[in-house]
Design an enzyme around this catalytic site. Structure first.
Site, PDB file in Angstrom:
ATOM      1  N   GLU A   1      -4.863   1.760   2.757  1.00 15.07           N
ATOM      2  CA  GLU A   1      -4.954   0.586   3.637  1.00 15.07           C
ATOM      3  C   GLU A   1      -5.179   1.037   5.070  1.00 15.07           C
ATOM      4  O   GLU A   1      -5.949   0.438   5.813  1.00 15.07           O
ATOM      5  CB  GLU A   1      -3.656  -0.232   3.539  1.00 15.07           C
ATOM      6  CG  GLU A   1      -3.725  -1.590   4.225  1.00 15.07           C
ATOM      7  CD  GLU A   1      -3.316  -1.568   5.690  1.00 15.07           C
ATOM      8  OE1 GLU A   1      -3.559  -2.573   6.373  1.00 15.07           O
ATOM      9  OE2 GLU A   1      -2.780  -0.552   6.180  1.00 15.07           O
TER      10      GLU A   1
ATOM     11  N   HIS B   1       0.815  -1.213   0.000  1.00 17.45           N
ATOM     12  CA  HIS B   1       0.000   0.000   0.000  1.00 17.45           C
ATOM     13  C   HIS B   1       0.849   1.264   0.000  1.00 17.45           C
ATOM     14  O   HIS B   1       1.847   1.362   0.687  1.00 17.45           O
ATOM     15  CB  HIS B   1      -1.049   0.008   1.119  1.00 17.45           C
ATOM     16  CG  HIS B   1      -0.534   0.052   2.521  1.00 17.45           C
ATOM     17  ND1 HIS B   1      -0.227   1.228   3.151  1.00 17.45           N
ATOM     18  CD2 HIS B   1      -0.303  -0.927   3.431  1.00 17.45           C
ATOM     19  CE1 HIS B   1       0.167   0.975   4.397  1.00 17.45           C
ATOM     20  NE2 HIS B   1       0.146  -0.330   4.592  1.00 17.45           N
TER      21      HIS B   1
ATOM     22  N   ASP C   1       2.888  -6.503   3.686  1.00 19.91           N
ATOM     23  CA  ASP C   1       2.589  -5.348   4.543  1.00 19.91           C
ATOM     24  C   ASP C   1       3.093  -5.606   5.959  1.00 19.91           C
ATOM     25  O   ASP C   1       2.431  -5.300   6.936  1.00 19.91           O
ATOM     26  CB  ASP C   1       1.078  -5.081   4.539  1.00 19.91           C
ATOM     27  CG  ASP C   1       0.737  -3.756   5.198  1.00 19.91           C
ATOM     28  OD1 ASP C   1       1.652  -2.948   5.450  1.00 19.91           O
ATOM     29  OD2 ASP C   1      -0.453  -3.537   5.499  1.00 19.91           O
TER      30      ASP C   1
END
Ligand SMILES: [Zn+2]
Length: 478
Positions: A347, A301, A375
């Site tokens: 996100e 993200h 992530d």
């Protein structure tokens, strides 16, 4: 089934992992099985050659770190901010420079929350006796009146403790001081257990009649950095301001309260929500030669919190995906299925980018076979995770030796994340590279999360692992 047939089948299954065969077709199937074995052996050798070439180039050039520096260059990329918009432009150009196919942005409507001009807090122990606290408003919080909120403090270590006190928090600042559990080996598990104080603290505080909440930062380190993050309101409950306090100052406040339970804290926040704005996910492909509409997705993200520059969270995930595609391209590899990098927007403020992506008009006719989400920072890879059941696991485990030189010891069930969750709901197999988790929360959502905190070789190893995993799946399908 005759014993001999069963024996032969067992041997075939052991060597090639193929499905059981009808008894009458044993001889024919043995021929095809050995063909399949030869395919597997030939494929293994080809993947091994590709992996070595990718590994050597990646570790020599450390391209992931160069990409990370470009993505973090605009600074903090809070959802809806001008810096996030700049990151979209930079990423589009990066993808074009890498020679990716079908490079484009897909618009996403996002909320825009701003920290505003001031945020400060102090302990007032007596006339003229003030001690500043290192704090940071939580994402989504309302501000305080301009003069701030000055109130006594009500300390608890969990939401449950607050609920069970049966009063006492009215008009006070509730101080959630539950630490992440250091006894757990997995910091993500410790984070998961403590994070409800940050996410739900303001709602539970307001239900107890509190004026505001202060939440101990979610890190195991004891230092002076507040760690922000998303908090939520309940439409049925009053909205009160919420801020994180550094672990060092949380411990100090705890000690001061033991000595002087009637001390006051003053909290001033100017944060507020603005009107929604238009932002974008950024998408680029290496188009598949045989099945271009079948997608192996690599996602990170683009947005970040605003205290650091979001290098581990999640510049690293974006760099992982883009570097994986760069390495595949440089190696001249032509995947049979499309390998796609998606830089998701938003996100951190609720995953709107992931939801928009899954239902976008552009998805018509596309089938997402596997989605990798990165992530969890830019640390050394330890394992590859894949969901979708035993068949998917077995398929990738057949190539486990290819990952060993990267320090990856096992292929395990798992995978997933906020951005790819909507795809998984509609049948896409989740996957991910499992990274060393021990240092992640030292940086997470704090001013310490900057590019210099990311190690170029560790970051690169994650990108190489993603490139290898994505290429195998693009060739083999799932
Ligand atoms: Zn993140």
């Amino acid at each position: 089934m005759p014993t001999l047939t069963r024996f032969k089948e067992t041997r075939i299954r052991k060597r090639c992992g193929i499905v059981l065969l009808p008894a009458l077709a044993v001889l024919l199937s043995l021929t095809s099985a050995s063909h399949s074995c030869r395919h597997r052996e030939g494929a293994f050798a080809a993947y091994q050659e590709a992996t070595e070439s990718i590994r050597k180039r990646g570790l020599q050039e450390e391209g992931a770190y160069e990409i990370l520096k470009k993505i973090t260059a605009p600074g903090p990329r809070l959802t809806g901010s001008p810096q996030a918009a700049r990151a979209v432009e930079i990423t589009l150009q990066l993808m074009l420079d890498l020679g990716l196919d079908s490079v484009h942005a897909e618009t996403v409507a996002v909320n825009q929350w701003v920290r505003g001009e001031f945020e400060e807090a102090a302990v007032i122990s007596g006339p003229g006796e003030t001690t500043p606290l290192s704090i940071s408003a939580l994402g989504g919080s309302v501000g305080t009146p301009a003069q701030g909120i000055t109130a006594p403090v009500f300390e608890v270590t969990s939401l449950d403790e607050l609920r069970s006190t049966g009063g006492g928090a009215e008009g006070k600042i509730v101080f959630f001081n539950g630490p992440m559990d250091r006894k757990l080996a997995d910091p993500f598990a410790a984070y998961g257990r403590a994070a409800d104080q940050r996410v739900r603290g303001a709602v539970e505080g307001a239900k107890a009649g509190a004026a505001a909440v202060l939440v101990r930062s979610l890190t195991m380190r004891i230092d002076g950095f507040p760690h922000t993050g998303l908090m939520l309101y309940d439409p049925a409950v009053a909205q009160i301001p919420a801020a994180a306090v550094s672990t060092e100052d949380a411990e100090m406040l705890h000690r001061m309260l033991l000595e002087n339970p009637s001390l006051l804290v003053r909290l001033r926040l100017s944060c507020r929500m603005l009107e929604p704005v238009t932002s974008a996910n950024v998408v680029g492909d290496i188009k598949g030669t045989d099945f271009p509409d079948q997608i192996i997705l690599l996602g990170g993200h683009l947005d970040s919190w605003d205290l650091g520059t979001g290098a581990h969270d999640d510049g690293a995930g974006c760099a992982h995906a883009l570097e994986a595609l760069r390495l595949l391209g440089e190696a001249g590899l032509k995947p049979r299925r499309t390998i796609r990098a998606v830089m998701f927007m938003d996100e951190e403020f609720g995953g709107t980018g992931g939801r928009f992506y899954a239902r976008a008009e552009e998805r018509r006719g596309e089938k997402h076979l596997v989605a990798f989400e990165s992530d969890r920072g830019g640390f050394s890879p330890l394992a590859i995770a894949i969901g979708g059941g035993p068949g998917c696991l077995k398929k990738l485990r057949a190539y486990a030796p290819l990952f060993k030189p990267l320090g990856i010891r096992e292929i395990i069930p798992g995978g997933g994340g906020v951005d790819i969750a909507p795809l998984i709901e509609s049948g896409t197999v989740p996957a991910g590279v499992i990274l060393d988790p021990q240092r992640y929360f030292d940086y997470h959502h704090s001013a310490r999360d900057v590019a210099s905190a990311v190690h170029p070789r560790e970051l690169e190893l994650g990108a190489i692992a993603l490139a290898v995993g994505a290429f195998i799946l693009a060739q083999e399908g799932i």
